[in-house]
Motif scaffolding. Sequence first.
Motif, PDB file in Angstrom:
ATOM      1  N   VAL A  37       0.976  -1.253  -0.072  1.00  0.00           N
ATOM      2  CA  VAL A  37      -0.042   0.056   0.263  1.00  0.00           C
ATOM      3  C   VAL A  37       0.877   0.997   0.065  1.00  0.00           C
ATOM      4  N   GLY A  38       1.950   1.284   0.748  1.00  0.00           N
ATOM      5  CA  GLY A  38       2.685   2.533   0.762  1.00  0.00           C
ATOM      6  C   GLY A  38       3.314   2.640  -0.467  1.00  0.00           C
ATOM      7  N   LEU A  39       3.951   1.712  -1.088  1.00  0.00           N
ATOM      8  CA  LEU A  39       4.596   1.914  -2.300  1.00  0.00           C
ATOM      9  C   LEU A  39       3.565   2.305  -3.531  1.00  0.00           C
ATOM     10  N   GLU A  40       2.255   1.685  -3.349  1.00  0.00           N
ATOM     11  CA  GLU A  40       1.372   1.930  -4.468  1.00  0.00           C
ATOM     12  C   GLU A  40       0.766   3.630  -4.114  1.00  0.00           C
ATOM     13  N   ILE A  41       0.695   4.063  -2.958  1.00  0.00           N
ATOM     14  CA  ILE A  41       0.270   5.290  -2.889  1.00  0.00           C
ATOM     15  C   ILE A  41       1.258   6.401  -3.066  1.00  0.00           C
ATOM     16  N   GLY A  42       2.471   5.896  -3.177  1.00  0.00           N
ATOM     17  CA  GLY A  42       3.570   7.072  -3.593  1.00  0.00           C
ATOM     18  C   GLY A  42       4.849   6.951  -3.104  1.00  0.00           C
ATOM     19  N   ALA A  43       5.194   6.024  -2.155  1.00  0.00           N
ATOM     20  CA  ALA A  43       6.550   6.120  -1.458  1.00  0.00           C
ATOM     21  C   ALA A  43       7.528   5.460  -2.344  1.00  0.00           C
ATOM     22  N   ASP A  44       8.567   5.818  -2.267  1.00  0.00           N
ATOM     23  CA  ASP A  44       9.765   5.378  -3.354  1.00  0.00           C
ATOM     24  C   ASP A  44      10.548   4.087  -2.656  1.00  0.00           C
ATOM     25  N   ASP A  45      10.334   3.868  -1.361  1.00  0.00           N
ATOM     26  CA  ASP A  45      10.858   2.859  -0.452  1.00  0.00           C
ATOM     27  C   ASP A  45      10.247   2.561   0.709  1.00  0.00           C
ATOM     28  N   TYR A  46      10.526   1.516   1.377  1.00  0.00           N
ATOM     29  CA  TYR A  46      10.293   0.929   2.550  1.00  0.00           C
ATOM     30  C   TYR A  46      11.408   0.385   3.318  1.00  0.00           C
ATOM     31  N   VAL A  47      11.301   0.982   4.662  1.00  0.00           N
ATOM     32  CA  VAL A  47      12.313   0.086   5.481  1.00  0.00           C
ATOM     33  C   VAL A  47      11.491   0.010   6.852  1.00  0.00           C
ATOM     34  N   SER A  48      11.820  -1.559   7.106  1.00  0.00           N
ATOM     35  CA  SER A  48      11.240  -2.199   8.314  1.00  0.00           C
ATOM     36  C   SER A  48      12.102  -1.775   9.704  1.00  0.00           C
ATOM     37  N   LYS A  49      11.477  -1.361  10.600  1.00  0.00           N
ATOM     38  CA  LYS A  49      12.045  -1.505  11.962  1.00  0.00           C
ATOM     39  C   LYS A  49      12.201  -2.766  12.415  1.00  0.00           C
ATOM     40  N   PRO A  50      13.337  -3.037  13.024  1.00  0.00           N
ATOM     41  CA  PRO A  50      14.392  -2.340  13.230  1.00  0.00           C
ATOM     42  C   PRO A  50      15.436  -2.130  12.351  1.00  0.00           C
ATOM     43  N   PHE A  51      16.113  -1.202  12.049  1.00  0.00           N
ATOM     44  CA  PHE A  51      17.014  -0.852  10.773  1.00  0.00           C
ATOM     45  C   PHE A  51      18.245  -0.192  11.322  1.00  0.00           C
ATOM     46  N   GLY A  52      19.264  -0.205  10.732  1.00  0.00           N
ATOM     47  CA  GLY A  52      20.532   0.499  10.809  1.00  0.00           C
ATOM     48  C   GLY A  52      20.633   1.707  10.140  1.00  0.00           C
ATOM     49  N   VAL A  53      21.361   2.640  10.669  1.00  0.00           N
ATOM     50  CA  VAL A  53      21.494   3.762  10.161  1.00  0.00           C
ATOM     51  C   VAL A  53      22.233   3.827   8.458  1.00  0.00           C
ATOM     52  N   ARG A  54      23.226   2.967   8.518  1.00  0.00           N
ATOM     53  CA  ARG A  54      23.720   2.746   7.277  1.00  0.00           C
ATOM     54  C   ARG A  54      22.769   2.124   6.337  1.00  0.00           C
ATOM     55  N   GLU A  55      21.935   1.174   6.639  1.00  0.00           N
ATOM     56  CA  GLU A  55      21.054   0.998   5.626  1.00  0.00           C
ATOM     57  C   GLU A  55      20.001   1.985   5.186  1.00  0.00           C
ATOM     58  N   VAL A  56      19.580   2.897   5.918  1.00  0.00           N
ATOM     59  CA  VAL A  56      18.763   3.888   5.660  1.00  0.00           C
ATOM     60  C   VAL A  56      19.710   5.103   4.581  1.00  0.00           C
ATOM     61  N   ILE A  57      20.703   5.197   5.246  1.00  0.00           N
ATOM     62  CA  ILE A  57      21.532   6.125   4.217  1.00  0.00           C
ATOM     63  C   ILE A  57      21.699   5.557   2.770  1.00  0.00           C
ATOM     64  N   ALA A  58      22.072   4.424   2.639  1.00  0.00           N
ATOM     65  CA  ALA A  58      22.060   3.651   1.452  1.00  0.00           C
ATOM     66  C   ALA A  58      20.945   3.623   0.746  1.00  0.00           C
ATOM     67  N   ARG A  59      19.613   3.441   1.262  1.00  0.00           N
ATOM     68  CA  ARG A  59      18.411   3.725   0.822  1.00  0.00           C
ATOM     69  C   ARG A  59      18.124   4.901   0.082  1.00  0.00           C
ATOM     70  N   ILE A  60      18.661   5.779   0.984  1.00  0.00           N
ATOM     71  CA  ILE A  60      18.212   7.257   0.604  1.00  0.00           C
ATOM     72  C   ILE A  60      19.313   7.559  -0.695  1.00  0.00           C
ATOM     73  N   ARG A  61      20.494   7.279  -0.784  1.00  0.00           N
ATOM     74  CA  ARG A  61      21.199   7.272  -1.965  1.00  0.00           C
ATOM     75  C   ARG A  61      20.510   6.540  -3.180  1.00  0.00           C
ATOM     76  N   ALA A  62      20.106   5.349  -2.891  1.00  0.00           N
ATOM     77  CA  ALA A  62      19.600   4.639  -4.041  1.00  0.00           C
ATOM     78  C   ALA A  62      18.453   5.325  -4.618  1.00  0.00           C
ATOM     79  N   VAL A  63      17.470   5.723  -3.610  1.00  0.00           N
ATOM     80  CA  VAL A  63      16.278   6.413  -4.302  1.00  0.00           C
ATOM     81  C   VAL A  63      16.456   7.659  -5.090  1.00  0.00           C
ATOM     82  N   MET A  64      17.890   8.585  -4.385  1.00  0.00           N
ATOM     83  CA  MET A  64      17.903   9.811  -4.988  1.00  0.00           C
ATOM     84  C   MET A  64      18.539   9.430  -6.522  1.00  0.00           C
ATOM     85  N   ARG A  65      19.447   8.427  -6.526  1.00  0.00           N
ATOM     86  CA  ARG A  65      20.109   7.909  -7.824  1.00  0.00           C
ATOM     87  C   ARG A  65      18.840   7.799  -8.886  1.00  0.00           C
ATOM     88  N   ARG A  66      17.889   7.264  -8.364  1.00  0.00           N
ATOM     89  CA  ARG A  66      16.791   6.790  -9.201  1.00  0.00           C
ATOM     90  C   ARG A  66      15.878   7.734  -9.419  1.00  0.00           C
TER      91      ARG A  66
END
Length: 255
Positions: free
Chosen positions: A86-115
Amino acid sequence: MRVLLVEDDEPVAESLRRGLLRYGFEVEWVTTGAAGLAVTTPYDLVLLDLGLPDTDGLDVCRALRRRGDVPIIVISARSDETDRVVGLEIGADDYVSKPFGVREVIARIRAVMRRVRPAEQPAGPQRYGARLTVDRKAARVHLDGAEVALTPKEYDLLAFLTEEPGALMSREQIMEAVWDANWFGPTKTLDVHVAALRRKLAGAVVVEAVRGVGFRLVVAPDAPAGAESAGGESVRAESAGDGPARDGTREAGRT
């Protein structure tokens, strides 16, 4: 890059905010959906929790998407597949499930921005000093007009370091960008690839090591090919590296 963080869990938000700041991001943190929608200062990306105290994060995501195309990464303890879809269908570009690491979030930010906002590349190769050119579209590197044979990772490392010549990049930043955010092995491979670049591009660029921190790429001053001063700088930088350069150079030939 400016990030809007919409998260009501203070420990999670503080940890994430500190991590983002360490990597050079600017962060505006709010704790409710209403506050997130009320932000008027420009931001480049939204990190959005779904479990907000005043409204469902999916409604906030939907409202943000109606306003424009700002990238949205949902961060949530809801790991159910339905919520992710649902999140992706209504417009989110990515989805990170808790718990997560800061490094994972940063990597996803960079991947989304590149895309979603790929960097505009020049029509032809980019020149660094008088001797080196990097053609990102063709993934080719030339030194004094002759193509340099680089392994895929050597090229990726050079392309990353030349994005901001002179900027100090931590080992963690480089590993995340060139290898993988989930890399858990030793970072000796980074020293090996740095040594290979120093050898193959000697005199054109200098990869300086800052012990205990990381590396920066410095473009050598315009000078005739093979000038002793440029080569000397390269040798001195290599000797200051975090690992033995000669061993690294031999290993690089096998990567």
